[in-house]
Design a protein around this motif. Structure first.
Motif, mmCIF file in Angstrom:
data_model
loop_
_atom_site.group_PDB
_atom_site.id
_atom_site.type_symbol
_atom_site.label_atom_id
_atom_site.label_comp_id
_atom_site.label_asym_id
_atom_site.label_seq_id
_atom_site.Cartn_x
_atom_site.Cartn_y
_atom_site.Cartn_z
ATOM 1 N N THR A 110 -24.749 -24.521 -9.759
ATOM 2 C CA THR A 110 -25.588 -24.801 -8.589
ATOM 3 C C THR A 110 -25.029 -24.153 -7.323
ATOM 4 O O THR A 110 -25.689 -24.179 -6.283
ATOM 5 N N GLY A 111 -23.821 -23.596 -7.401
ATOM 6 C CA GLY A 111 -23.277 -22.880 -6.252
ATOM 7 C C GLY A 111 -22.345 -23.699 -5.379
ATOM 8 O O GLY A 111 -22.267 -23.455 -4.170
ATOM 9 N N ILE A 144 -12.406 -16.604 -16.019
ATOM 10 C CA ILE A 144 -13.789 -16.186 -16.251
ATOM 11 C C ILE A 144 -14.620 -17.360 -16.764
ATOM 12 O O ILE A 144 -15.712 -17.634 -16.261
ATOM 13 N N GLY A 145 -14.102 -18.084 -17.750
ATOM 14 C CA GLY A 145 -14.852 -19.163 -18.381
ATOM 15 C C GLY A 145 -15.061 -20.381 -17.506
ATOM 16 O O GLY A 145 -15.891 -21.241 -17.819
ATOM 17 N N LEU A 173 -32.202 -23.975 -13.188
ATOM 18 C CA LEU A 173 -30.785 -24.172 -13.506
ATOM 19 C C LEU A 173 -30.458 -23.585 -14.880
ATOM 20 O O LEU A 173 -29.414 -22.948 -15.062
ATOM 21 N N ASP A 174 -31.341 -23.795 -15.861
ATOM 22 C CA ASP A 174 -31.127 -23.206 -17.186
ATOM 23 C C ASP A 174 -31.011 -21.687 -17.087
ATOM 24 O O ASP A 174 -30.154 -21.068 -17.738
ATOM 25 N N LEU A 175 -31.875 -21.071 -16.289
ATOM 26 C CA LEU A 175 -31.824 -19.618 -16.123
ATOM 27 C C LEU A 175 -30.511 -19.184 -15.492
ATOM 28 O O LEU A 175 -29.887 -18.205 -15.924
ATOM 29 N N ARG A 176 -30.063 -19.932 -14.477
ATOM 30 C CA ARG A 176 -28.812 -19.586 -13.798
ATOM 31 C C ARG A 176 -27.629 -19.722 -14.745
ATOM 32 O O ARG A 176 -26.702 -18.905 -14.724
ATOM 33 N N ILE A 177 -27.637 -20.772 -15.573
ATOM 34 C CA ILE A 177 -26.536 -20.965 -16.517
ATOM 35 C C ILE A 177 -26.529 -19.849 -17.564
ATOM 36 O O ILE A 177 -25.470 -19.320 -17.919
ATOM 37 N N ASN A 178 -27.709 -19.491 -18.053
ATOM 38 C CA ASN A 178 -27.790 -18.393 -19.028
ATOM 39 C C ASN A 178 -27.280 -17.082 -18.424
ATOM 40 O O ASN A 178 -26.533 -16.337 -19.072
ATOM 41 N N CYS A 196 -30.848 -28.768 -8.488
ATOM 42 C CA CYS A 196 -31.594 -27.556 -8.811
ATOM 43 C C CYS A 196 -32.622 -27.899 -9.879
ATOM 44 O O CYS A 196 -32.313 -28.627 -10.826
ATOM 45 N N GLU A 197 -33.835 -27.406 -9.708
ATOM 46 C CA GLU A 197 -34.882 -27.658 -10.701
ATOM 47 C C GLU A 197 -34.401 -27.199 -12.071
ATOM 48 O O GLU A 197 -33.801 -26.138 -12.210
ATOM 49 N N ARG A 198 -34.647 -28.033 -13.086
ATOM 50 C CA ARG A 198 -34.010 -27.833 -14.389
ATOM 51 C C ARG A 198 -34.277 -26.448 -14.979
ATOM 52 O O ARG A 198 -33.373 -25.793 -15.503
#
Length: 246
Positions: free
Chosen positions: A24-25, A62-63, A216-221, A211-213
């Motif tokens: 989420t930043g 990195i991880g 958020l999924d897109l950002r995590i991917n 963050c809208e779910r």
């Protein structure tokens, strides 16, 4: 005010906490807040206190999406790279060390910004939490009972001894139930007495990012792909050589 920020009579700014789900930043916002404060109030600086348990470890860069050396050179960061992967993280030890950092930051007249994704680690800094010790013999006995009698039986015992704690600990969470019963036995106090009360020990502004779910999924991917492109596999291979499996 004519008083310098470090003066004993200067009003102390409220502490700032930035929390939220992964990707989420939080780190970027904490950095931006720190730099914005110095830009708006040149006499006031901010320093960032990490409260994400994973960032305590050297080599896990990195991880964990750890702030880069360049970012950390822009604003002082604390509680990053303080453990090797063979060290066991302890929230009690973290609390002592990080609260010392916060006191030092405030003694300089600076603003501490706590940023993290590990809820208990954040609360260890903001709440009046104490962490009772452990008794390996008691914990071993309770763990053996959990295997023999089942987690449900131990949760029922917790409900008899400490109904408030039983409501807050999932009936399937064996490790937490064992810990709760251990604390009750070694301290003679309810486990619920050591749970967060969500009461700040000092004036604190809490910023919780949402963050809208789907986004958020897109950002995590995207972050996960960037990690692999950035050398995640090689980082883990190096950590294995350092003993992360153990």
């Amino acid at each position: 005010s004519p008083m310098s920020p470090g003066s004993p009579r200067a009003p102390r700014l409220p502490r700032v906490v930035v929390v939220g789900p992964t990707a989420t930043g939080k780190s970027a916002l904490a950095l931006d807040l720190a730099e914005r404060m110095h830009s708006d109030e040149p006499a006031t600086r901010a320093e960032i206190i990490n409260a994400d348990a994973s960032l305590l470890y050297r080599g896990m860069d990195i991880g964990t999406a750890k702030p880069s050396p360049a970012e950390r050179s822009r604003v002082p960061h604390h509680q990053i790279d303080v453990l090797t992967v063979r060290d066991r993280a302890s929230v009690a030890a973290f609390q002592r060390s990080a609260r010392g950092d916060i006191d030092a930051v405030e003694s300089r007249g600076h603003l501490p910004i706590i940023a993290g994704g590990s809820g208990l680690y954040v609360r260890a800094l903001t709440d009046d939490l104490d962490f009772p010790g452990t008794d390996p013999a008691v914990r071993s006995r309770l763990s053996e009972r959990a295997e023999r009698e089942g987690t449900v039986a131990l949760h029922a015992e917790l409900a008899r001894l400490d109904p408030v704690a039983a409501e807050r600990v999932e009936a399937s969470n064996t490790r937490r139930i064992v810990r709760a019963l251990e604390i009750i036995e070694i301290t003679g106090r309810p486990f619920s007495a050591s749970l967060p009360r969500y009461e700040d020990i000092a004036p604190t502004v809490h910023i919780a990012l949402r963050c809208e779910r789907r986004l958020l999924d897109l950002r995590i991917n995207e972050r996960a792909r960037a990690m692999f492109d950035g050398g995640l596999v090689e980082e883990v291979e190096a950590l294995v050589d350092q003993g992360i499996r153990e």
